[in-house]
Write a protein that holds these residues in place. Structure first.
Motif, short mmCIF file in Angstrom:
data_model
loop_
_atom_site.label_atom_id
_atom_site.label_comp_id
_atom_site.label_asym_id
_atom_site.label_seq_id
_atom_site.Cartn_x
_atom_site.Cartn_y
_atom_site.Cartn_z
N THR A 73 0.89 -1.16 0.00
CA THR A 73 0.00 0.00 0.00
C THR A 73 0.92 1.21 0.00
N GLU A 74 0.83 2.03 -1.03
CA GLU A 74 1.75 3.15 -1.18
C GLU A 74 0.95 4.43 -1.40
N GLY A 75 1.43 5.53 -0.81
CA GLY A 75 0.70 6.77 -0.98
C GLY A 75 1.53 8.01 -0.73
N MET A 76 0.88 9.14 -0.97
CA MET A 76 1.49 10.46 -0.75
C MET A 76 0.42 11.37 -0.17
N LEU A 77 0.85 12.18 0.79
CA LEU A 77 -0.06 13.12 1.42
C LEU A 77 0.74 14.33 1.88
N GLY A 78 0.24 15.51 1.56
CA GLY A 78 0.92 16.73 1.97
C GLY A 78 0.51 17.16 3.37
N VAL A 79 1.40 17.87 4.02
CA VAL A 79 1.10 18.52 5.29
C VAL A 79 1.34 20.00 5.02
N LYS A 80 0.20 20.73 4.94
CA LYS A 80 0.22 22.11 4.44
C LYS A 80 0.89 22.07 3.08
N ASN A 81 1.61 23.10 2.69
CA ASN A 81 2.38 23.02 1.44
C ASN A 81 3.86 22.94 1.78
N GLU A 82 4.15 22.47 2.99
CA GLU A 82 5.53 22.45 3.48
C GLU A 82 6.19 21.08 3.44
N LEU A 83 5.39 20.03 3.68
CA LEU A 83 5.95 18.68 3.73
C LEU A 83 5.15 17.73 2.86
N LEU A 84 5.85 16.75 2.30
CA LEU A 84 5.20 15.68 1.56
C LEU A 84 5.56 14.37 2.25
N LEU A 85 4.54 13.64 2.69
CA LEU A 85 4.74 12.33 3.30
C LEU A 85 4.57 11.28 2.22
N LYS A 86 5.63 10.55 1.96
CA LYS A 86 5.57 9.42 1.03
C LYS A 86 5.62 8.17 1.91
N PHE A 87 4.62 7.31 1.78
CA PHE A 87 4.56 6.16 2.68
C PHE A 87 4.26 4.88 1.93
N SER A 88 4.79 3.79 2.47
CA SER A 88 4.52 2.45 1.97
C SER A 88 4.22 1.58 3.19
N VAL A 89 3.17 0.78 3.07
CA VAL A 89 2.85 -0.19 4.11
C VAL A 89 2.95 -1.56 3.46
N LEU A 90 3.76 -2.43 4.04
CA LEU A 90 3.93 -3.79 3.56
C LEU A 90 3.16 -4.72 4.48
N SER A 91 2.27 -5.52 3.91
CA SER A 91 1.42 -6.38 4.73
C SER A 91 1.12 -7.69 3.99
N GLN A 92 0.47 -8.61 4.68
CA GLN A 92 0.11 -9.89 4.06
C GLN A 92 -1.29 -9.87 3.45
N GLN A 93 -2.13 -8.95 3.90
CA GLN A 93 -3.49 -8.82 3.40
C GLN A 93 -3.80 -7.35 3.17
N LYS A 94 -4.75 -7.08 2.26
CA LYS A 94 -5.20 -5.71 2.06
C LYS A 94 -6.08 -5.31 3.23
N ASP A 95 -6.00 -4.05 3.57
CA ASP A 95 -6.95 -3.44 4.51
C ASP A 95 -6.97 -4.08 5.90
N THR A 96 -5.81 -4.50 6.39
CA THR A 96 -5.74 -5.05 7.75
C THR A 96 -5.86 -3.91 8.76
N ALA A 97 -6.00 -4.26 10.02
CA ALA A 97 -6.07 -3.25 11.07
C ALA A 97 -4.80 -2.40 11.06
#
Length: 160
Positions: free
Chosen positions: A118-142
């Motif tokens: 699961t990979e994404g991007m989200l801004g915090v104001k126009n100052e920071l960009l959070l690039k994130f990846s979540v590695l898991s065994q199933q989609k949509d886990t807790a």
């Protein structure tokens, strides 16, 4: 329910409300690594708007960039296309997608393998960009939902 804050250039503080059950697992190539109790991994890269770009966290820019970053993953994914899901943060809109490794469908993954990215991007104001990846065994886990909630709740507190 809040992780220790990180001070960034200019003295502001990035606060990410990641549950205490996630533990810091080090850093790799400029990214922070966190591990959930069930083994899921969150990889977080924080980019700063050092050039003062007006569109640094603009939704259209994030969509385009995330689609481009996701395309190479389609070569080994069970899915045939990137389907972006909107995520609303404290001050910006971002996006994420999830892909399943087709080589691990119906198989037991090895100790360092994950079925779902699961990979994404989200801004915090126009100052920071959070690039994130979540590695898991199933989609949509807790744990995936916890990581997405932490990204949605990320905030930038001004220098005191």
């Amino acid at each position: 329910n809040r992780r220790p804050p990180s001070t960034i250039a200019g003295g502001a503080t990035l606060v990410i409300p990641l549950r205490e059950t996630w533990h810091a697992a080090g850093d790799k190539e400029g990214s922070l690594l966190y591990r959930a109790p069930d083994g899921e991994m969150l990889i977080l890269t924080v980019l700063q708007n050092a050039d003062g770009r007006g569109d640094f966290t603009a939704p259209t820019r994030l969509r385009t960039e995330l689609e481009a970053e996701g395309k190479p993953h389609l070569e080994t994914a069970a899915e045939k296309a990137i389907e972006l899901v909107e995520i609303q943060g404290t001050s910006n809109t971002g996006y994420y997608f999830s892909l399943t490794d087709r080589n691990l469908v119906g198989k037991e993954p090895g100790p360092t393998e994950y079925r779902v990215l699961t990979e994404g991007m989200l801004g915090v104001k126009n100052e920071l960009l959070l690039k994130f990846s979540v590695l898991s065994q199933q989609k949509d886990t807790a744990a995936v939902q916890q990581a997405l909630a932490a990204m949605r709740g990320a905030s930038l507190e001004p220098k005191r």
